[in-house]
Design a protein around this motif. Structure first.
Motif, PDB file in Angstrom:
ATOM      1  N   ILE A 175       0.675  -1.198  -0.026  1.00 31.47           N
ATOM      2  CA  ILE A 175      -0.135  -0.020  -0.018  1.00 31.47           C
ATOM      3  C   ILE A 175       1.006   1.165  -0.099  1.00 31.47           C
ATOM      4  CG2 ILE A 175      -0.076   0.191   2.595  1.00 31.47           C
ATOM      5  CD1 ILE A 175      -3.176   0.754   0.352  1.00 31.47           C
ATOM      6  N   ASP A 176       0.512   2.234  -0.673  1.00 32.02           N
ATOM      7  CA  ASP A 176       1.182   3.480  -0.679  1.00 32.02           C
ATOM      8  C   ASP A 176       0.059   4.628  -0.187  1.00 32.02           C
ATOM      9  OD1 ASP A 176       2.563   5.864  -0.920  1.00 32.02           O
ATOM     10  OD2 ASP A 176       2.877   5.736  -2.978  1.00 32.02           O
ATOM     11  N   ARG A 177       0.184   5.199   1.015  1.00 30.80           N
ATOM     12  CA  ARG A 177      -0.802   6.036   1.537  1.00 30.80           C
ATOM     13  C   ARG A 177      -0.292   7.397   1.716  1.00 30.80           C
ATOM     14  NH1 ARG A 177      -2.022   1.738   5.459  1.00 30.80           N
ATOM     15  NH2 ARG A 177      -4.151   0.682   4.937  1.00 30.80           N
ATOM     16  N   ALA A 178       0.684   7.795   0.862  1.00 32.10           N
ATOM     17  CA  ALA A 178       1.273   9.318   0.734  1.00 32.10           C
ATOM     18  C   ALA A 178       0.358  10.150   0.008  1.00 32.10           C
ATOM     19  CB  ALA A 178       2.701   9.068   0.153  1.00 32.10           C
ATOM     20  N   VAL A 179       0.304  11.171   0.950  1.00 27.20           N
ATOM     21  CA  VAL A 179      -0.313  12.531   0.336  1.00 27.20           C
ATOM     22  C   VAL A 179       0.711  13.545   0.086  1.00 27.20           C
ATOM     23  CG1 VAL A 179      -1.920  14.199   1.043  1.00 27.20           C
ATOM     24  CG2 VAL A 179      -2.355  12.079   1.829  1.00 27.20           C
ATOM     25  N   THR A 180       0.872  14.074  -1.391  1.00 26.07           N
ATOM     26  CA  THR A 180       1.755  14.838  -1.809  1.00 26.07           C
ATOM     27  C   THR A 180       1.234  16.050  -2.228  1.00 26.07           C
ATOM     28  OG1 THR A 180       3.273  12.763  -2.571  1.00 26.07           O
ATOM     29  CG2 THR A 180       3.710  15.139  -3.214  1.00 26.07           C
ATOM     30  N   VAL A 181       1.942  17.250  -1.614  1.00 22.62           N
ATOM     31  CA  VAL A 181       1.499  18.402  -2.037  1.00 22.62           C
ATOM     32  C   VAL A 181       2.754  19.531  -2.505  1.00 22.62           C
ATOM     33  CG1 VAL A 181       0.233  20.658  -0.858  1.00 22.62           C
ATOM     34  CG2 VAL A 181      -0.250  18.111   0.088  1.00 22.62           C
ATOM     35  N   LEU A 182       2.245  20.158  -3.769  1.00 24.50           N
ATOM     36  CA  LEU A 182       3.016  20.977  -4.229  1.00 24.50           C
ATOM     37  C   LEU A 182       1.903  22.320  -4.103  1.00 24.50           C
ATOM     38  CD1 LEU A 182       3.758  18.063  -5.730  1.00 24.50           C
ATOM     39  CD2 LEU A 182       4.607  19.950  -7.643  1.00 24.50           C
ATOM     40  N   ARG A 183       2.686  23.320  -3.286  1.00 24.68           N
ATOM     41  CA  ARG A 183       1.932  24.628  -3.020  1.00 24.68           C
ATOM     42  C   ARG A 183       2.801  25.708  -3.869  1.00 24.68           C
ATOM     43  NH1 ARG A 183       2.242  26.914   2.740  1.00 24.68           N
ATOM     44  NH2 ARG A 183       3.834  28.198   1.819  1.00 24.68           N
ATOM     45  N   PHE A 369      -0.172  -0.802 -10.675  1.00 23.43           N
ATOM     46  CA  PHE A 369      -0.042  -1.429  -9.350  1.00 23.43           C
ATOM     47  C   PHE A 369       0.850  -0.585  -8.376  1.00 23.43           C
ATOM     48  CE2 PHE A 369      -2.012  -5.837  -9.239  1.00 23.43           C
ATOM     49  CZ  PHE A 369      -3.041  -5.477  -9.881  1.00 23.43           C
ATOM     50  N   THR A 370       0.475  -0.626  -7.261  1.00 24.33           N
ATOM     51  CA  THR A 370       1.135   0.117  -6.247  1.00 24.33           C
ATOM     52  C   THR A 370       2.493  -0.562  -5.866  1.00 24.33           C
ATOM     53  OG1 THR A 370       1.152   1.202  -4.087  1.00 24.33           O
ATOM     54  CG2 THR A 370       0.492  -1.126  -4.044  1.00 24.33           C
ATOM     55  N   GLU A 371       2.877  -1.504  -6.138  1.00 19.40           N
ATOM     56  CA  GLU A 371       4.070  -2.125  -5.954  1.00 19.40           C
ATOM     57  C   GLU A 371       5.257  -1.450  -7.002  1.00 19.40           C
ATOM     58  OE1 GLU A 371       1.431  -5.782  -4.799  1.00 19.40           O
ATOM     59  OE2 GLU A 371       1.302  -3.940  -6.258  1.00 19.40           O
ATOM     60  N   LEU A 372       4.899  -1.526  -8.245  1.00 18.75           N
ATOM     61  CA  LEU A 372       5.570  -0.898  -9.406  1.00 18.75           C
ATOM     62  C   LEU A 372       5.636   0.547  -8.958  1.00 18.75           C
ATOM     63  CD1 LEU A 372       4.092  -2.625 -12.344  1.00 18.75           C
ATOM     64  CD2 LEU A 372       6.301  -3.042 -11.461  1.00 18.75           C
ATOM     65  N   GLY A 373       4.842   1.353  -8.548  1.00 17.09           N
ATOM     66  CA  GLY A 373       4.903   2.698  -8.392  1.00 17.09           C
ATOM     67  C   GLY A 373       5.850   2.845  -7.141  1.00 17.09           C
ATOM     68  N   GLN A 374       5.920   2.220  -6.067  1.00 15.27           N
ATOM     69  CA  GLN A 374       6.937   2.399  -5.235  1.00 15.27           C
ATOM     70  C   GLN A 374       8.389   2.010  -5.605  1.00 15.27           C
ATOM     71  OE1 GLN A 374       4.492  -0.256  -2.435  1.00 15.27           O
ATOM     72  NE2 GLN A 374       4.420   1.414  -0.924  1.00 15.27           N
ATOM     73  N   GLU A 375       8.475   1.090  -6.572  1.00 13.63           N
ATOM     74  CA  GLU A 375       9.827   0.857  -7.148  1.00 13.63           C
ATOM     75  C   GLU A 375      10.162   1.869  -7.739  1.00 13.63           C
ATOM     76  OE1 GLU A 375       9.280  -2.637  -9.168  1.00 13.63           O
ATOM     77  OE2 GLU A 375       8.964  -4.009  -7.180  1.00 13.63           O
ATOM     78  N   ILE A 376       9.526   2.567  -8.715  1.00 10.86           N
ATOM     79  CA  ILE A 376       9.831   3.485  -9.433  1.00 10.86           C
ATOM     80  C   ILE A 376      10.459   4.776  -8.590  1.00 10.86           C
ATOM     81  CG2 ILE A 376       8.961   5.721 -10.869  1.00 10.86           C
ATOM     82  CD1 ILE A 376       6.915   3.467 -12.237  1.00 10.86           C
ATOM     83  N   GLN A 377       9.532   4.988  -7.444  1.00 11.87           N
ATOM     84  CA  GLN A 377       9.967   6.027  -6.534  1.00 11.87           C
ATOM     85  C   GLN A 377      11.205   5.913  -5.884  1.00 11.87           C
ATOM     86  OE1 GLN A 377       6.040   6.281  -4.544  1.00 11.87           O
ATOM     87  NE2 GLN A 377       5.464   8.034  -5.316  1.00 11.87           N
ATOM     88  N   ALA A 378      11.461   4.343  -5.677  1.00 13.71           N
ATOM     89  CA  ALA A 378      12.651   4.037  -4.867  1.00 13.71           C
ATOM     90  C   ALA A 378      13.838   4.307  -5.679  1.00 13.71           C
ATOM     91  CB  ALA A 378      12.596   2.762  -4.190  1.00 13.71           C
TER      92      ALA A 378
END
Length: 439
Positions: A175-183, A369-378
């Motif tokens: 699971i990825d529960r990150a809330v990202t904000v660009l202000r 899928f969230t697993e692939l998303g987390q691998e990209i970010q890592a």
């Protein structure tokens, strides 16, 4: 850096076919009311000759043809290159059907082509409006967490997967529960907040009232919290196997979950210190991803016709639960077949990169899928990497290789060969390293 922003309502007429759920799942009519309006919002940015735009919308997904039409109008009218325009959607399942795989035997009605044509002009129009209001801005970027989501791939006690319409809840899975904000801040106190949270917009289930679901509630909460002069924009992330913890639920629940995410956005945004932006760049590439090669297309079409005939017989004689299971299975298989017919042997998946300072926005033209998303970010060298799902096109679910052996709804609906998700992941990680290296 200078930036401008604008918004416009994009609520379709009552009676419009709604997206994301099928007739077999209980949505047997077009929309019957408007609970809350849908909006599209645009952010245009410019620095040292680099100019681009991001559109967010309370819609299901953006077909490639609609993206192309918007980009062509923007290029002609505003002189922003089409490759520098990112068109995104919140993946809202209580908004209009936009195509291109819509069939009235699967969905409760036809795509309203007149609405889609007007929508294209509206999206180009808000970019034009935002471009007329470019002013100096500073930027703050931060991340929080919000636990309104859960991995929906859950097995029953007999080893089978929970299926449609509501799938399962697996709190032990990725699971990825990150809330990202660009202000983006102006000197006069006006601000735009670009929000990212990876979770299907399906709190409301197969209801027949037009609504922006929890992302709409999130944006309203943020705008009301900061007051006049604030624009909140919502983007989804790698949400392919992620659902809200309430599904389905009433409007009170979509509002409640939206406020929970919105409160985290406000908390993150209030702690940010905005700084001048030192660098803005935009890049784009396509990645060729292999589609499934088996079974042969005509054999698959014949098998689907036989299964459809079986559904018709069952409707006359079997109990409702047996009919639902068979119709869900046929619907899922038909969705996969239609995608195979649309793309052929390969799909050219567009990936777009918008780099603002040490933050990279990466478009995903489907449901990663969230697993692939987390691998990209890592694997990304940027301080903050934001995956923007449902952007510029909709090519379906993009699961990791291991999930194909497991099965489940998303795998049955995916038209990709195993390994396509890893190909996309590796291409993005390589691009990000090269883009960072160029400075």
């Amino acid at each position: 850096m200078r930036a401008g922003w604008a918004r416009t309502p994009v609520t379709p007429p009552i009676g419009t076919a709604l997206a994301g759920y099928y007739v077999a799942e209980g949505r047997r009519t077009g929309s019957r009311a408007i609970h809350d309006d849908l909006y599209a919002k645009a952010l245009v940015f410019e620095q040292e000759g680099t100019r681009g735009a991001i559109i967010t919308s309370d819609l299901i997904a953006i077909p490639a043809a609609l993206t192309a039409a918007v980009r062509a109008m923007v290029t002609e009218q505003i002189r922003i290159p089409g490759d520098c325009v990112m068109v995104t959607a919140s993946h809202n399942h209580s908004g209009p059907t936009l195509g291109p795989l819509a069939r009235p035997d699967l969905l409760a009605g036809h795509v309203d082509t007149g609405y889609v044509e007007v929508l294209g002009r509206q999206l180009a129009g808000i970019i034009a409006a935002a471009a007329e209001d470019l002013r100096p801005v500073k930027l703050g970027v931060g991340t929080g967490t919000s636990a309104i989501s859960v991995n929906r791939r859950q097995r029953r006690s007999d080893g089978s997967w929970y299926g449609l319409p509501f799938l399962g809840q697996n709190f032990a899975a990725a699971i990825d529960r990150a809330v990202t904000v660009l202000r983006f801040d102006r000197d006069d106190g006006q601000r735009a907040l670009l929000i990212n949270y990876p979770c299907h917009a399906v709190v409301l289930g197969p209801n027949v009232e037009i609504s922006a679901d929890y992302p709409g509630a999130t944006q309203r909460f943020v705008e009301e919290s900061f007051g006049p002069g604030t624009l909140a924009m919502f983007t989804n992330g790698a949400e392919g196997n992620i659902n809200p913890i309430v599904h389905p639920g009433p409007f009170s629940e979509s509002d409640r979950l939206g406020r929970i995410v919105g409160a985290e956005v406000v908390k993150v945004a209030e702690q940010l210190k905005s700084e001048p932006v030192g660098r803005v760049a935009v890049a784009r590439r396509t990645v060729s991803l292999p589609m499934a090669t088996t079974p042969p297309m005509e054999d698959e079409a014949d098998a689907l016709a036989a299964r459809e005939a079986k559904c018709r017989v069952l409707r006359q004689s079997a109990d409702p639960e047996a009919v639902l299971d068979e119709e869900m299975s046929w619907t899922t298989a038909m969705l996969r077949h239609l995608r195979r017919r649309r793309f052929g042997a390969h799909v050219n998946a567009e990936v777009q990169y918008i780099m603002i300072g040490d933050t990279a926005l990466v478009s995903i033209p489907g449901e990663l899928f969230t697993e692939l998303g987390q691998e990209i970010q890592a694997g990304s060298p940027f301080a903050c990497t934001v995956l923007v799902g449902l952007a510029n096109d909709i090519i379906g679910y993009i699961p990791p290789r291991g999930c194909f052996a497991e099965g489940g709804f998303e795998i049955e609906a995916s038209a990709f060969e195993p390994g396509a998700g890893e190909m996309l992941r590796d291409a993005i990680v390589t691009d990000l390293a090269q883009l960072k290296g160029r400075g």
